[in-house]
Design an enzyme around this catalytic site. Structure first.
Site, PDB file in Angstrom:
ATOM      1  N   ASP A 316       0.848  -1.082  -0.017  1.00 58.32           N
ATOM      2  CA  ASP A 316       0.032  -0.166  -0.091  1.00 58.32           C
ATOM      3  C   ASP A 316       0.847   1.160   0.000  1.00 58.32           C
ATOM      4  O   ASP A 316       2.165   0.992   0.008  1.00 58.32           O
ATOM      5  CB  ASP A 316      -0.926  -0.091   1.127  1.00 58.32           C
ATOM      6  CG  ASP A 316      -2.357   0.739   0.905  1.00 58.32           C
ATOM      7  OD1 ASP A 316      -2.201   1.550   0.014  1.00 58.32           O
ATOM      8  OD2 ASP A 316      -3.199   0.494   1.734  1.00 58.32           O
ATOM      9  N   GLU A 517     -10.692   7.138   4.299  1.00 57.49           N
ATOM     10  CA  GLU A 517      -9.472   6.397   5.160  1.00 57.49           C
ATOM     11  C   GLU A 517      -9.379   7.148   6.499  1.00 57.49           C
ATOM     12  O   GLU A 517     -10.399   7.538   7.154  1.00 57.49           O
ATOM     13  CB  GLU A 517      -8.315   6.417   4.623  1.00 57.49           C
ATOM     14  CG  GLU A 517      -8.255   5.827   3.173  1.00 57.49           C
ATOM     15  CD  GLU A 517      -6.913   5.265   2.549  1.00 57.49           C
ATOM     16  OE1 GLU A 517      -5.848   5.139   3.257  1.00 57.49           O
ATOM     17  OE2 GLU A 517      -6.697   5.625   1.213  1.00 57.49           O
TER      18      GLU A 517
END
Length: 795
Positions: A316, A517
């Protein structure tokens, strides 16, 4: 083209297999097959290509930069294996770039990656990955499907499979090859800012729907069309535990017995692997204190060994840099732990150099590098691009703009919206009666960016987005207006309500603003915005029946609104086809949506994943046949409401109450004026002079002082030209150098800084910016926010 069948280990969906091991299964045609059992090489096979590659080209195959930090010339020189666009990265520096620009850049990248190389070294096309997490929603005009939490409420695997297929087609239209979806997190604490990316708190439902999405995106292994035209590579993410962090903190720690943790949070992965998923993304979080990007026992021993995954493990966003002892540009530990691709948005050049050096000096065995490269090449082979594939615009769906946001795809999205609506309360006012006079209120009613949520055109969504950024989309109000007319009635839009009106019924649309997020992490589940509540109470006082339509990325404590409304609908984040909400309200579609998450009875935020402590348990949802009324009155006591969750220091061109701006000791009323090297002038962002341009002279300092409520600072900003010397920010602790973050933001439009105690050390009642050299940037908003404890800072 699918890979030749090979044998592999496969785990069944039973949770016990996650810990006890796996059984041998017959071969399947799947990109997930283990690398060690590959067939013999042909001339253009991955093995043959690997044998002819230089060390530098091998390393480039496992580095994934962001399109905002490379050019086609960089691609021509380095030959990266893959690239990505981050949530705020669009072609040619425009995160709102039209679809044609996406295809244009895809062609340019392809041509650069396939230019001839000297000495007979093979040319290998690069592939482009994107976060198409609810449709190809980074691209204006694409179909924006409901977020996963809504699809979990629909609970229809065939529907999800069809959405995956439609999304893959739209991705291919713009020339891309790979999506970082689906998220198969099992969210267990709704304070987590990514809760809406999870289908459910129930591992079994996540498993079913995650596998269905993979099949839609890729096709089924062994069947015609698998990873062929109209299909893209999928990614199961984030392995594992992303939905189980303590207190719901994004990128935090997951603690407990490993077997018990895997039984919940790794449960969806065997089914994803069985579905042939091309890649798995490593999670940001830690498991019992060890970052997953560097966790060899879990990335290699469990995922590769016991679960039998043979595809690509991708990192990521700079996740490798969070490993102890690593930086974004130097981290052999990640590759040695089992990572195959480093997602390194900006620091790709330095990482490339360090990896080449580490292979040469033996820190990284050549065999481990070859293994990772071979997996990348096999994914490309499965996608057909090693077999004479043409550039993106010449592929079957390339540039077929009629497929982007097509009527068929929008009809599918509308179906999904309708199936996901969950009626929590109905005192007999739904379905709406034919011929009714309806008033529609609330700022969210005619607000497509809000109903789309995060990961919609931009990373965080919302902000300065308007309906113009979603061409072809329909707002909730637009759907209601059309349905009312078709039913012989009328609907009037009154965002703030009409104090003297007396319609037959009022529909109030309200909810959470968009976020993504960690920005969406919360300390509690209290819904604080009072707009919807005030409207509902005002209508009730006039005797007007009301329907509350609540937009959110998670269940929230809304007892006050439930008490005030005659009907309450959890509409989640429906995306671009708001008419699907009206389909249920007017009875055109029977309400079949059922909660895939428990709805909290209290506001404090303790995880609720079972009937105990839930106001509405998972599986709850009302139909029209036997409407029931939620317990009334619900308890409206919420201790969290006594804590201010956020306070505006600067917004809409004004400083907040008790907030002052100073250039050293010179007062700048409403952050405007000059003194001691600072010049602050009004600029237009959303409205006339609602933002400020702050120009610093050498050594100048700008300070803001105000209430210290909220643990973090959230700053909306814009940088047209990067600083020439260090720029720092201080909030009571040591100065934080933000020069790099401001430099990366150059020319990328409005962005957001989130400053937390994690990087500032302290976040008191004073915030000071200082620049060593002349520098200017713009500020749109500064707020204090209750960001979750331990949250990282971001730019």
């Amino acid at each position: 083209m699918a890979l030749k069948a090979v044998g592999r280990l496969v785990c069944g969906a039973a949770l016990g297999a996650l810990v006890a091991g796996c059984s041998t299964q017959e071969p399947v045609r799947s990109v997930s097959a283990p690398v060690a059992e590959a067939p013999a090489a042909a001339e253009n096979s991955p093995e043959a290509l690997l044998a002819r590659m230089s060390l530098e080209r091998k390393v480039a195959q496992i580095i994934q930069p962001d399109i905002g930090s490379i050019t086609p010339e960089d691609m021509r020189q380095y030959r990266f294996g893959t690239i990505l666009n981050g949530g705020n990265s669009g072609p040619y520096g425009n995160d709102k770039a039209p679809a044609a620009d996406w295809l244009k850049l895809a062609d340019a990248i392809w041509e650069a990656s396939t230019a001839p190389l000297p000495d007979g070294e093979p040319v290998i096309p690069a592939i482009w990955a994107t976060d198409a997490v609810h449709g190809h929603a980074n691209v204006p005009g694409a179909t924006v499907f409901p977020h996963n939490i809504a699809l979990g409420a629909a609970g229809d695997a065939d529907l999800v499979r069809r959405i995956g297929a439609a999304t893959a087609t739209e991705i291919e239209v713009t020339g891309l090859d790979w999506t970082f979806a689906p998220t198969v997190a099992v969210a267990r604490d709704d304070r987590w800012g990514r809760t809406y990316e999870s289908y459910s708190e129930d591992p079994a439902l996540v498993t079913k729907l995650g596998a269905a999405m993979i099949e839609g995106l890729q096709g089924r292994p062994g069947e015609p069309g698998y990873l062929g035209p109209g299909k893209v590579a999928a990614t199961a993410k984030h392995y594992f535990g992303d939905g189980g962090t303590a207190q719901g903190v994004d990128q935090g720690d997951v603690n407990g017995d490993l077997g018990e943790l895997m039984a919940i949070h790794a449960a969806p992965y065997p089914a994803a692997i069985d579905a042939g998923v091309a890649s798995v993304m490593a999670s940001f979080n830690s498991i019992n204190g060890t970052k997953m990007h560097g966790n060899k026992p879990l990335l290699t021993d469990q995922l590769r060994g016991k679960l039998g995954f043979g595809g690509v493990v991708v990192g990521d966003w700079n996740g490798h840099g969070q490993i102890k002892g690593c930086t974004n540009s130097d981290c052999p530990q990640a590759l040695l732990a089992g990572l195959d691709i480093y997602m390194v948005p900006e620091d790709w050049k330095a990482l490339h150099a360090s990896l080449v050096r580490q292979v040469k000096d033996g820190t990284i065995p050549m065999a481990r590098l070859d293994e990772a490269v071979l997996r990348v090449l096999r994914m490309k082979q499965a996608l057909g691009i090693l077999d004479g594939e043409v550039k993106p615009s010449a592929r079957p769906n390339g540039g077929k703009w009629a497929l982007l946001g097509s009527p068929e795809h929008r009809a599918l999205a509308r179906e999904a919206v309708a199936k996901s609506q969950v009626i929590l309360k109905n005192a007999g006012v739904l379905p709406l009666k034919a011929g009714a006079r309806i008033e529609v209120a609330g700022s969210a009613a005619d607000n497509i960016p809000q109903q789309a949520g995060g990961w919609s055109v931009t990373w965080q969504g919302g902000g300065d987005l308007t309906a113009n950024d979603f061409p072809g989309a329909t707002s909730i109000w637009g759907g209601i207006a059309a349905a009312a007319k078709a039913a012989g009635g009328e609907a009037v839009l009154a965002p703030k309500g009409s104090p003297a009106s007396k319609p037959d019924i009022a529909i109030v649309v309200f909810g959470e603003p968009p976020y993504a997020e960690f920005v969406g992490d919360r300390k509690d589940l209290a819904f604080r915005d009072k707009e919807g509540l005030a409207l509902l109470k005002a209508y009730k006082a006039r005797g007007v029946p009301t329907v509350a339509v609540f937009l959110s990325g998670r269940p929230l404590w809304v007892n006050r609104e439930l008490n005030a409304a005659d009907a309450f609908v959890a509409a989640w984040l429906p995306g671009s086809e708001g008419a699907g909400v009206a389909d249920v309200l007017f009875g055109k579609v029977q309400p079949t949506g059922r909660l895939s998450f428990s709805w909290p009875k209290t506001c404090e935020g303790a995880p609720v994943n079972w009937p105990e402590g839930a106001l509405f348990p998972r599986g709850y949802g009302l139909g029209f046949a036997a409407p029931r009324i939620a317990p009334v009155p619900l308890d409206e006591t919420c201790s969290a409401l006594s804590h201010d969750a956020g306070a505006a220091w600067f917004a809409s061109g004004k400083l907040g109450a008790r907030v002052q701006a100073l250039a050293d000791n010179a007062l700048l009323p409403d952050l405007r004026g000059s003194g001691n090297g600072i010049v602050a002038t009004g600029v237009d962002r959303k409205a006339q002079e609602d933002a400020r341009r702050i120009a610093f002279g050498p050594g100048a300092r700008l300070s803001l002082t105000g209430p210290a409520s909220g643990a973090a600072f959230r700053i909306t900003y814009l940088v047209n030209q990067r600083p020439a010397a260090p720029v720092t920010v201080t909030a009571g602790g040591k100065p934080l150098d933000i020069t790099q973050g401001l430099s990366v933001a150059e020319g990328k439009g409005w962005r957001e800084i989130v400053l937390t105690p994690k990087c500032l050390g302290e976040t008191g009642g004073k915030l000071t910016f200082a620049s060593e050299a002349p520098f200017a940037f713009q500020i749109g908003e500064i707020t204090r926010d209750e960001t979750a404890a331990g949250a990282e800072c971001s730019f």
